[in-house]
Motif scaffolding. Structure first.
Motif, PDB file in Angstrom:
ATOM      1  N   PRO A 184       0.823  -1.213   0.000  1.00 45.31           N
ATOM      2  CA  PRO A 184       0.000   0.000   0.000  1.00 45.31           C
ATOM      3  C   PRO A 184       0.853   1.257   0.000  1.00 45.31           C
ATOM      4  O   PRO A 184       2.038   1.222   0.327  1.00 45.31           O
ATOM      5  CB  PRO A 184      -0.812  -0.122   1.293  1.00 45.31           C
ATOM      6  N   ILE A 185       0.225   2.361  -0.362  1.00 46.52           N
ATOM      7  CA  ILE A 185       0.914   3.647  -0.315  1.00 46.52           C
ATOM      8  C   ILE A 185       1.183   3.958   1.150  1.00 46.52           C
ATOM      9  O   ILE A 185       0.270   3.970   1.970  1.00 46.52           O
ATOM     10  CB  ILE A 185       0.060   4.737  -0.986  1.00 46.52           C
ATOM     11  N   SER A 186       2.417   4.178   1.485  1.00 47.26           N
ATOM     12  CA  SER A 186       2.825   4.353   2.866  1.00 47.26           C
ATOM     13  C   SER A 186       2.671   5.814   3.299  1.00 47.26           C
ATOM     14  O   SER A 186       3.344   6.700   2.754  1.00 47.26           O
ATOM     15  CB  SER A 186       4.288   3.925   3.033  1.00 47.26           C
ATOM     16  N   TRP A 187       1.818   6.031   4.286  1.00 47.03           N
ATOM     17  CA  TRP A 187       1.649   7.394   4.790  1.00 47.03           C
ATOM     18  C   TRP A 187       2.961   7.914   5.386  1.00 47.03           C
ATOM     19  O   TRP A 187       3.284   9.085   5.212  1.00 47.03           O
ATOM     20  CB  TRP A 187       0.508   7.469   5.805  1.00 47.03           C
ATOM     21  N   GLU A 216       6.010   7.163   4.452  1.00 46.06           N
ATOM     22  CA  GLU A 216       6.913   7.539   3.361  1.00 46.06           C
ATOM     23  C   GLU A 216       6.505   8.874   2.740  1.00 46.06           C
ATOM     24  O   GLU A 216       7.363   9.643   2.306  1.00 46.06           O
ATOM     25  CB  GLU A 216       6.965   6.442   2.299  1.00 46.06           C
ATOM     26  N   LEU A 217       5.201   9.147   2.698  1.00 42.31           N
ATOM     27  CA  LEU A 217       4.750  10.452   2.204  1.00 42.31           C
ATOM     28  C   LEU A 217       5.238  11.571   3.127  1.00 42.31           C
ATOM     29  O   LEU A 217       5.689  12.617   2.653  1.00 42.31           O
ATOM     30  CB  LEU A 217       3.224  10.487   2.080  1.00 42.31           C
ATOM     31  N   THR A 255       0.899  16.863   0.127  1.00 45.57           N
ATOM     32  CA  THR A 255       1.462  15.587   0.568  1.00 45.57           C
ATOM     33  C   THR A 255       1.036  15.267   1.998  1.00 45.57           C
ATOM     34  O   THR A 255       0.724  14.120   2.317  1.00 45.57           O
ATOM     35  CB  THR A 255       2.998  15.607   0.430  1.00 45.57           C
ATOM     36  N   TYR A 286      -2.466  13.995   1.813  1.00 51.64           N
ATOM     37  CA  TYR A 286      -2.536  12.649   1.256  1.00 51.64           C
ATOM     38  C   TYR A 286      -1.969  11.597   2.203  1.00 51.64           C
ATOM     39  O   TYR A 286      -2.408  10.449   2.187  1.00 51.64           O
ATOM     40  CB  TYR A 286      -1.898  12.592  -0.140  1.00 51.64           C
ATOM     41  N   HIS A 290      -4.329   8.488   2.904  1.00 50.66           N
ATOM     42  CA  HIS A 290      -3.883   7.113   2.655  1.00 50.66           C
ATOM     43  C   HIS A 290      -3.799   6.296   3.944  1.00 50.66           C
ATOM     44  O   HIS A 290      -4.030   5.087   3.924  1.00 50.66           O
ATOM     45  CB  HIS A 290      -2.561   7.096   1.895  1.00 50.66           C
ATOM     46  N   ARG A 328      -9.585   1.652  -2.151  1.00 54.89           N
ATOM     47  CA  ARG A 328      -9.925   2.618  -3.198  1.00 54.89           C
ATOM     48  C   ARG A 328     -11.332   3.171  -3.066  1.00 54.89           C
ATOM     49  O   ARG A 328     -11.686   4.142  -3.712  1.00 54.89           O
ATOM     50  CB  ARG A 328      -9.753   1.969  -4.568  1.00 54.89           C
TER      51      ARG A 328
END
Length: 170
Positions: free
Chosen positions: A15-18, A20-21, A49, A52, A56, A84
């Motif tokens: 998954p998109i890593s919060w 890492e954001l 960012t 997001y 996320h 999603r």
């Protein structure tokens, strides 16, 4: 009847890593060269960012509490669909509408989602809005702390958040 095609082995979801954001946003604020200030467009991007990262984190939390770990293609597809399924406006309005039902950590998360969504709209769409690197850094730091605290909420409470933010009432 089969086609004879071999299915590739199941790959775990990434998954998109919060977090890492958050790190990427912090890196964007590091001036290059060190004496310079980040460009206004960079500061605007960092505010987006930060939002997001919160969004996320909520999407992943929803999928985690409703689906759990994806261990095959079916659960992976269900996890991605749940992830999603999060809608920006529904998440904000439902968290605000139901905020008094939640613990302090979830209420603070709901407020941050709302505030950061407003800031992101200004950063992305309002040419008259001005921001400082310090403001952007503050939003990133708040997001990091508030997400960490939100993820400490009980599975049951996070499941309720998931239902409120994903399922429309009739």
């Amino acid at each position: 009847m089969t086609t004879g095609a071999v299915q590739p082995p199941f790959q775990p979801l990434m998954p998109i890593s919060w977090s890492e954001l958050i790190v990427a946003g912090q890196a964007n604020l590091a001036p290059q060269p060190p004496a310079a200030q980040p460009a206004p467009a960079t500061i605007r991007r960092v505010i987006s960012t930060a939002y997001y990262a919160v969004f996320h984190a909520l999407a992943a939390s929803n999928a985690d509490v409703l689906i759990g770990s994806a261990h095959d293609r079916l659960t992976a597809d269900a996890w991605v669909r749940t992830y999603r399924g999060l809608n920006h406006n529904q998440a904000r309005s439902q968290l605000q509408q139901n905020r008094t039902s939640f613990s302090a950590n979830v209420r603070v998360f709901a407020d941050l989602l709302r505030y950061l969504q407003n800031e992101r709209h200004n950063a992305d769409y309002n040419p008259q809005a001005t921001f400082t690197a310090q403001t952007a850094a503050t939003w990133l730091n708040k997001a990091d702390i508030v997400i960490t605290n939100f993820l400490q909420a009980s599975q049951g409470e996070r499941a309720a958040v998931a239902i409120f933010t994903l399922v429309r009432t009739r």
